[in-house]
Scaffold this motif. Sequence first.
Motif, PDB file in Angstrom:
ATOM      1  N   THR A 250       0.236 -12.690  -3.588  1.00  0.00           N
ATOM      2  CA  THR A 250       0.122 -12.294  -4.992  1.00  0.00           C
ATOM      3  C   THR A 250       1.110 -11.174  -5.279  1.00  0.00           C
ATOM      4  O   THR A 250       1.081 -10.123  -4.632  1.00  0.00           O
TER       5      THR A 250
ATOM      6  N   SER B 134       0.476 -12.176 -10.604  1.00  0.00           N
ATOM      7  CA  SER B 134      -0.901 -11.706 -10.674  1.00  0.00           C
ATOM      8  C   SER B 134      -1.670 -12.536 -11.696  1.00  0.00           C
ATOM      9  O   SER B 134      -1.254 -12.675 -12.840  1.00  0.00           O
TER      10      SER B 134
ATOM     11  N   THR C   3      -0.983  -9.221  -0.808  1.00  0.00           N
ATOM     12  CA  THR C   3      -0.700  -8.667  -2.136  1.00  0.00           C
ATOM     13  C   THR C   3       0.502  -7.737  -2.043  1.00  0.00           C
ATOM     14  O   THR C   3       0.550  -6.866  -1.164  1.00  0.00           O
TER      15      THR C   3
ATOM     16  N   ASP D 155       2.443  -4.763  -3.748  1.00  0.00           N
ATOM     17  CA  ASP D 155       2.360  -3.722  -4.769  1.00  0.00           C
ATOM     18  C   ASP D 155       3.676  -3.642  -5.536  1.00  0.00           C
ATOM     19  O   ASP D 155       4.679  -4.279  -5.170  1.00  0.00           O
TER      20      ASP D 155
ATOM     21  N   THR E 194       2.451  -8.412  -7.773  1.00  0.00           N
ATOM     22  CA  THR E 194       2.067  -7.635  -8.951  1.00  0.00           C
ATOM     23  C   THR E 194       3.274  -7.092  -9.711  1.00  0.00           C
ATOM     24  O   THR E 194       3.110  -6.387 -10.712  1.00  0.00           O
TER      25      THR E 194
END
Length: 265
Positions: A164, A134, A205, A207, A166
């Motif tokens: 990405t 991130s 993305t 999580d 995270t």
Amino acid sequence: MRNGYQSDFDPHPRRRRRLFWLTFGAGVLVIAAVGGIFYALRTLTWFKVANFEVTGTSVPTSDVVSALKISRSGGRLGALLGPDNTLFWQLAGQPNVALLLPLIGHLNVQPNLFSRTVKVSATDRTLWAIVCESGGASCYAVDPSGVVFSRVPDTEGVLILKITDTNNRNLILGEPFLPSADWLQNFTAVLNVLNTSGYPVASVTLDDFGTRQWHALLASGITMDFSFDFAPADFRSVLSELKTQVNILKIKEVDFSVPQRIYYK
């Protein structure tokens, strides 16, 4: 003997001693023969590797050979003979050098005892996506099988899929970027259907893995939510029907993270 006495006298002592020495001598000869054969295998030039030939990869030959020598034991006999012996490469199976040579996706070793060569054919991994922490502090190249194989700079645009991550973790070169083979299978299956059904993906993305969810940002600006645990059933048909049921231009998010359910807003 009479009166219950038993004699300890052995009527054939010479025969027993002769059998012992014959057995002992045969054992010595066998050990000497094995030792002589092993010495010949280790010292004769005919068993020495004359040349390593590496093709199909941009990795230097010396690096490939060094990694192979580290990764292959050849069993007990191979370990005693050493990697400079052609029989060492005959005894050892195909190596797994993913952690030592993450850039190489496939590698095949073919030793030739008569020409005293070890031919290595390899194929470098190809870029499929990049996975970034991130904020883009560190980014890594990922091949179509999901294996991380190189550090790369951050990128912009949609030509290369950007993922990405995270999760607070360190990616390891030579290992998949997802912790589960099932997750990776579901993830790539969903992306493939999206990209081939008129919903091209611009970025992804991930999580926190505890939520087991990830999100795909489409080139159109819509975000779609998914679960790592499954790929939506009849996903291609569902996407086709979605355009007929809602005005795709007026929604911002579609949630597929619950089995057999679709939510959008």
